[in-house]
Write a protein that holds these residues in place. Structure first.
Motif, PDB file in Angstrom:
ATOM      1  N   UNK A  20     -17.681  23.684 -22.447  1.00 45.24           N
ATOM      2  CA  UNK A  20     -18.834  23.523 -23.339  1.00 45.24           C
ATOM      3  C   UNK A  20     -19.885  24.595 -23.157  1.00 45.24           C
ATOM      4  N   UNK A  21     -20.076  25.036 -21.931  1.00 47.05           N
ATOM      5  CA  UNK A  21     -21.146  25.995 -21.649  1.00 47.05           C
ATOM      6  C   UNK A  21     -20.918  27.355 -22.292  1.00 47.05           C
ATOM      7  N   UNK A  22     -19.662  27.767 -22.419  1.00 48.47           N
ATOM      8  CA  UNK A  22     -19.366  29.110 -22.916  1.00 48.47           C
ATOM      9  C   UNK A  22     -18.755  29.120 -24.312  1.00 48.47           C
ATOM     10  N   UNK A  23     -18.589  27.965 -24.909  1.00 50.15           N
ATOM     11  CA  UNK A  23     -17.864  27.910 -26.171  1.00 50.15           C
ATOM     12  C   UNK A  23     -18.624  27.130 -27.227  1.00 50.15           C
ATOM     13  N   UNK A  24     -18.418  27.516 -28.465  1.00 48.99           N
ATOM     14  CA  UNK A  24     -18.960  26.734 -29.565  1.00 48.99           C
ATOM     15  C   UNK A  24     -17.828  26.002 -30.290  1.00 48.99           C
ATOM     16  N   UNK A  25     -16.687  25.868 -29.622  1.00 49.34           N
ATOM     17  CA  UNK A  25     -15.537  25.172 -30.184  1.00 49.34           C
ATOM     18  C   UNK A  25     -15.851  23.678 -30.293  1.00 49.34           C
ATOM     19  N   UNK A  26     -15.741  23.137 -31.496  1.00 46.69           N
ATOM     20  CA  UNK A  26     -16.127  21.751 -31.746  1.00 46.69           C
ATOM     21  C   UNK A  26     -15.000  20.755 -31.513  1.00 46.69           C
ATOM     22  N   UNK A  27     -13.750  21.193 -31.573  1.00 47.98           N
ATOM     23  CA  UNK A  27     -12.628  20.290 -31.373  1.00 47.98           C
ATOM     24  C   UNK A  27     -11.516  20.596 -32.353  1.00 47.98           C
ATOM     25  N   UNK A  28     -10.479  19.767 -32.302  1.00 50.38           N
ATOM     26  CA  UNK A  28      -9.358  20.003 -33.180  1.00 50.38           C
ATOM     27  C   UNK A  28      -8.415  18.822 -33.253  1.00 50.38           C
ATOM     28  N   UNK A  29      -7.376  18.988 -34.044  1.00 50.75           N
ATOM     29  CA  UNK A  29      -6.371  17.952 -34.236  1.00 50.75           C
ATOM     30  C   UNK A  29      -5.005  18.616 -34.340  1.00 50.75           C
ATOM     31  N   UNK A  30      -3.996  17.878 -33.900  1.00 49.11           N
ATOM     32  CA  UNK A  30      -2.611  18.328 -34.036  1.00 49.11           C
ATOM     33  C   UNK A  30      -1.926  17.325 -34.952  1.00 49.11           C
ATOM     34  N   UNK A  31      -1.461  17.798 -36.090  1.00 51.34           N
ATOM     35  CA  UNK A  31      -0.845  16.933 -37.098  1.00 51.34           C
ATOM     36  C   UNK A  31       0.582  17.382 -37.351  1.00 51.34           C
ATOM     37  N   UNK A  32       1.512  16.643 -36.789  1.00 47.74           N
ATOM     38  CA  UNK A  32       2.910  17.028 -36.975  1.00 47.74           C
ATOM     39  C   UNK A  32       3.712  15.992 -37.739  1.00 47.74           C
ATOM     40  N   UNK A  69     -13.086  21.591 -40.863  1.00 47.87           N
ATOM     41  CA  UNK A  69     -14.443  22.154 -40.789  1.00 47.87           C
ATOM     42  C   UNK A  69     -15.477  21.074 -41.082  1.00 47.87           C
ATOM     43  N   UNK A  70     -15.215  20.296 -42.122  1.00 46.84           N
ATOM     44  CA  UNK A  70     -16.140  19.226 -42.511  1.00 46.84           C
ATOM     45  C   UNK A  70     -16.193  18.125 -41.448  1.00 46.84           C
ATOM     46  N   UNK A  71     -15.028  17.665 -40.974  1.00 47.26           N
ATOM     47  CA  UNK A  71     -14.983  16.552 -40.014  1.00 47.26           C
ATOM     48  C   UNK A  71     -15.662  16.880 -38.684  1.00 47.26           C
ATOM     49  N   UNK A  72     -15.559  18.129 -38.241  1.00 53.22           N
ATOM     50  CA  UNK A  72     -16.143  18.500 -36.957  1.00 53.22           C
ATOM     51  C   UNK A  72     -17.510  19.172 -37.101  1.00 53.22           C
ATOM     52  N   UNK A  73     -17.985  19.358 -38.313  1.00 51.32           N
ATOM     53  CA  UNK A  73     -19.281  19.995 -38.526  1.00 51.32           C
ATOM     54  C   UNK A  73     -19.324  21.413 -37.991  1.00 51.32           C
ATOM     55  N   UNK A  74     -18.232  22.140 -38.181  1.00 47.07           N
ATOM     56  CA  UNK A  74     -18.093  23.491 -37.631  1.00 47.07           C
ATOM     57  C   UNK A  74     -18.429  24.557 -38.667  1.00 47.07           C
ATOM     58  N   UNK A  75     -18.766  25.745 -38.190  1.00 47.94           N
ATOM     59  CA  UNK A  75     -18.989  26.871 -39.090  1.00 47.94           C
ATOM     60  C   UNK A  75     -17.681  27.326 -39.724  1.00 47.94           C
ATOM     61  N   UNK A  76     -16.592  27.261 -38.947  1.00 45.43           N
ATOM     62  CA  UNK A  76     -15.280  27.687 -39.422  1.00 45.43           C
ATOM     63  C   UNK A  76     -14.246  26.616 -39.119  1.00 45.43           C
ATOM     64  N   UNK A  77     -13.298  26.470 -40.024  1.00 47.97           N
ATOM     65  CA  UNK A  77     -12.138  25.604 -39.819  1.00 47.97           C
ATOM     66  C   UNK A  77     -10.896  26.461 -39.895  1.00 47.97           C
ATOM     67  N   UNK A  78     -10.054  26.369 -38.880  1.00 53.14           N
ATOM     68  CA  UNK A  78      -8.816  27.153 -38.809  1.00 53.14           C
ATOM     69  C   UNK A  78      -7.635  26.195 -38.864  1.00 53.14           C
ATOM     70  N   UNK A  79      -6.772  26.370 -39.845  1.00 48.20           N
ATOM     71  CA  UNK A  79      -5.591  25.524 -39.997  1.00 48.20           C
ATOM     72  C   UNK A  79      -4.335  26.362 -39.835  1.00 48.20           C
ATOM     73  N   UNK A  80      -3.421  25.873 -39.005  1.00 48.00           N
ATOM     74  CA  UNK A  80      -2.090  26.467 -38.868  1.00 48.00           C
ATOM     75  C   UNK A  80      -1.120  25.417 -39.380  1.00 48.00           C
ATOM     76  N   UNK A  81      -0.479  25.715 -40.493  1.00 45.40           N
ATOM     77  CA  UNK A  81       0.422  24.755 -41.114  1.00 45.40           C
ATOM     78  C   UNK A  81       1.693  24.540 -40.324  1.00 45.40           C
ATOM     79  N   UNK A  82       2.511  23.653 -40.827  1.00 48.77           N
ATOM     80  CA  UNK A  82       3.819  23.425 -40.231  1.00 48.77           C
ATOM     81  C   UNK A  82       4.818  24.438 -40.753  1.00 48.77           C
ATOM     82  N   UNK A  83       5.992  24.425 -40.184  1.00 51.30           N
ATOM     83  CA  UNK A  83       7.047  25.329 -40.642  1.00 51.30           C
ATOM     84  C   UNK A  83       7.505  24.905 -42.030  1.00 51.30           C
ATOM     85  N   UNK A  84       7.559  25.852 -42.921  1.00 51.13           N
ATOM     86  CA  UNK A  84       8.067  25.595 -44.261  1.00 51.13           C
ATOM     87  C   UNK A  84       9.548  25.954 -44.279  1.00 51.13           C
ATOM     88  N   UNK A  85      10.377  25.101 -44.846  1.00 50.17           N
ATOM     89  CA  UNK A  85      11.806  25.411 -44.881  1.00 50.17           C
ATOM     90  C   UNK A  85      12.060  26.745 -45.582  1.00 50.17           C
TER      91      UNK A  85
END
Length: 136
Positions: A20-32, A69-85
């Motif tokens: 927390x002291x060195x980061x502004x990372x608000x959190x994340x989720x893993x959706x598989x 971005x909206x759920x965590x109240x972050x400046x940026x939201x980064x999404x990495x999708x799943x593998x597409x066939x």
């Protein structure tokens, strides 16, 4: 904030280790799982069989980036999708990365290929690099 599919929580792990002291990372989720993904996108459970126009992979990644971005109240939201066939004409499979920020939402795909030991770290580094460019 991050939401991940193909990187299986690697971004969350790396960014969470900063503390927390060195980061502004608000959190994340893993959706598989499809049901978890549907819940995040407010789509009906089992959305893969949804008859009302399912989102294509780039649009899904963009919606996920905006939602995290909206759920965590972050400046940026980064999404990495799943593998597409992959189709026979398109080898290897694609992964879509989207970034939602003050200037809107951008999306980009990359091929998911390489030695199995480095696939996830390589994809996570690619996503962080895209975010870095976006923030410049």
């Amino acid at each position: 904030a991050t939401v991940e599919g193909a990187t299986c929580g690697l971004l969350f792990h790396w960014l969470g280790e900063l503390g927390e002291e060195t980061s502004s990372y608000r959190g994340g989720a893993v959706l598989q799982h499809a049901d978890a993904l549907a819940d995040w996108l407010a789509a009906p459970v089992g959305f893969t069989d949804w008859e009302a126009e399912p989102l294509d992979p780039p649009a899904r990644a963009a919606r996920l980036a905006e939602e995290v971005r909206k759920r965590f109240g972050a400046d940026y939201g980064l999404a990495v999708g799943g593998l597409e066939p992959a189709t026979e004409a398109e080898q290897p499979p694609k992964v879509w990365i989207a970034i939602a920020g003050p200037g809107g939402t951008s999306k980009e795909s990359t091929r998911y290929s390489g030695h199995p030991e480095i696939l996830r770290p390589r994809l996570a580094k690619f996503a962080l690099d895209r975010l870095r460019y976006r923030m410049l």
